[in-house]
Design an enzyme around this catalytic site. Structure first.
Site, short mmCIF file in Angstrom:
data_model
loop_
_atom_site.label_atom_id
_atom_site.label_comp_id
_atom_site.label_asym_id
_atom_site.label_seq_id
_atom_site.Cartn_x
_atom_site.Cartn_y
_atom_site.Cartn_z
CE LYS A 195 -8.91 6.66 2.64
NZ LYS A 195 -9.18 6.27 4.02
CE LYS A 248 -7.26 10.24 3.49
NZ LYS A 248 -7.63 9.19 4.38
C1 PBG Z 1 -8.58 5.36 7.55
C2 PBG Z 1 -7.91 6.62 7.14
C3 PBG Z 1 -6.67 6.81 6.53
C4 PBG Z 1 -6.47 8.17 6.46
C5 PBG Z 1 -7.59 8.78 6.98
N1 PBG Z 1 -8.48 7.80 7.39
C6 PBG Z 1 -5.65 5.82 6.12
C7 PBG Z 1 -5.87 4.94 4.97
O1 PBG Z 1 -6.91 4.95 4.30
O2 PBG Z 1 -4.97 4.13 4.76
C8 PBG Z 1 -5.24 8.84 5.93
C9 PBG Z 1 -4.96 10.19 6.49
C10 PBG Z 1 -3.61 10.73 6.19
O3 PBG Z 1 -2.79 10.14 5.49
O4 PBG Z 1 -3.35 11.82 6.70
N2 PBG Z 1 -9.04 4.56 6.53
#
Ligand code: PBG
Length: 326
Positions: A195, A248
């Site tokens: 991520k 992601k």
């Molecule tokens: C929580 C999380 C996030 C997303 C999914 N889980 C936000 C982040 O990490 O700031 C992002 C999902 C999206 O942008 O569609 N940590």
């Protein structure tokens, strides 16, 4: 195989010929639909930055889940907006939190629909970070216990899969251990393994008001230029017990999806994140893109790169279109 003996255009001549040789096919069960759960009753509030997506109270989420299941989509991914945020994100691991309530209601109303829960603290903390904060520092090891409690509370409510998205080191192992210790050895973990610290999460942070109140997430989420590190993160999560790994965002990281697909044999998910969705919607609303075609092309590219599962806000729209076509 050279021109004029070989003519690549022969197999492109008609819709059915193209279909016959199509290498990648999207189907509704490729998709997981994210849902945002909010306190209250009868709440269905459109999210400005994510057109056509809503903050839903539990009763509305149940209605939405029925529609989603009817389209052949197999799973939803739940995020919560707590009543109150605090330094330790308490509602993230409360048995009566909005997500925990939603899990119970969804599993009762639509038992066949898989309920996946996002496990993180950022929606629940007043500082907006994904872990416990000490000054400007995000404390890794203290966070693991809270994440494990959150995962456990989701599973106790009936969640089918838990999906840690915080990017603390060691959290998959900690959650696995916590679940096993309570007799939930059969519940899978879908790890947000690679991520990235991406600007494409902007609209999501508006949706759940989780933008960090100081600093950013670069001390725990990955640096966008790195791909070998993604392979390492994925390997580590698998060693700790992940059952599904995730990359992601998706579209700006198709090479990462491809590389992960080549290097591991677990199911691979990709998250077509809020910014990817919003970008396309915004262009379509201005008439600059054909929304349906752009959406299917983008989703197909994610599958072609190697994703088995696509988490996308387009899930319903895409499933609807695909069922008309088949
Ligand atoms: C929580 C999380 C996030 C997303 C999914 N889980 C936000 C982040 O990490 O700031 C992002 C999902 C999206 O942008 O569609 N940590």
């Amino acid at each position: 195989m050279q021109f004029p003996r070989y003519r690549a255009r022969r197999l492109r001549a008609t819709e059915n010929l193209r279909r016959l040789v199509q290498e990648t096919t999207l189907v509704p069960h490729d998709f997981i639909m994210p849902l945002f759960i909010t306190p209250g009753q009868g709440v269905r509030q459109e999210i400005a930055s994510l057109s056509g997506q809503y903050r839903l109270s539990v009763d509305q989420a149940v209605e939405e889940a029925r529609a989603i299941a009817d389209l052949g989509i197999l799973a939803v991914l739940l995020f919560g907006l707590p009543e109150q945020k605090d330094a330790l994100g308490r509602e993230a691991y409360s048995a009566t939190g909005v997500v925990q309530q939603a899990v119970r209601a969804l599993k009762q109303a639509v038992p066949s629909l898989l309920v996946v829960t996002d496990v993180c603290l950022c929606e629940y903390t007043d500082h907006g970070h994904c872990g416990v904060v000490d000054g400007e520092h995000i404390v890794n090891d203290l966070t693991l216990d809270l994440l494990s409690q959150a995962a456990l509370s989701h599973v106790e409510a009936g969640a089918d899969i838990v999906a840690p998205s915080d990017m603390m080191d060691g959290r998959v192992g900690a959650i696995r251990q916590a679940l096993d210790a309570k007799g939930y050895a059969q519940v899978p973990i879908m790890a947000y393994a690679a991520k990235y610290a991406s600007s494409f999460y902007g609209p999501f942070r508006d949706a759940v008001e989780s933008a960090p109140q100081f600093g950013d997430r670069r001390s725990y989420q990955m640096d966008p230029p790195n791909v070998r590190e993604a392979l390492r993160e994925v390997r580590l999560d698998i060693e700790e017990g992940a059952d599904i790994v995730m990359v992601k965002p998706a579209l700006p990281y198709l090479d990462v999806i491809y590389r992960v697909r080549q290097s591991v044999d677990l199911p691979l998910a990709a998250y077509n994140v809020s910014g990817e969705f919003a970008m396309l919607k915004a262009a379509a609303q201005r008439g600059w893109l054909d929304e349906e075609r752009a959406m299917l092309e983008a989703l197909t590219s994610i599958k072609r790169a190697g994703a088995d599962i696509i988490i996308t806000y387009f899930a319903k729209e895409a499933a609807q279109l695909l069922s008309v076509r088949c």
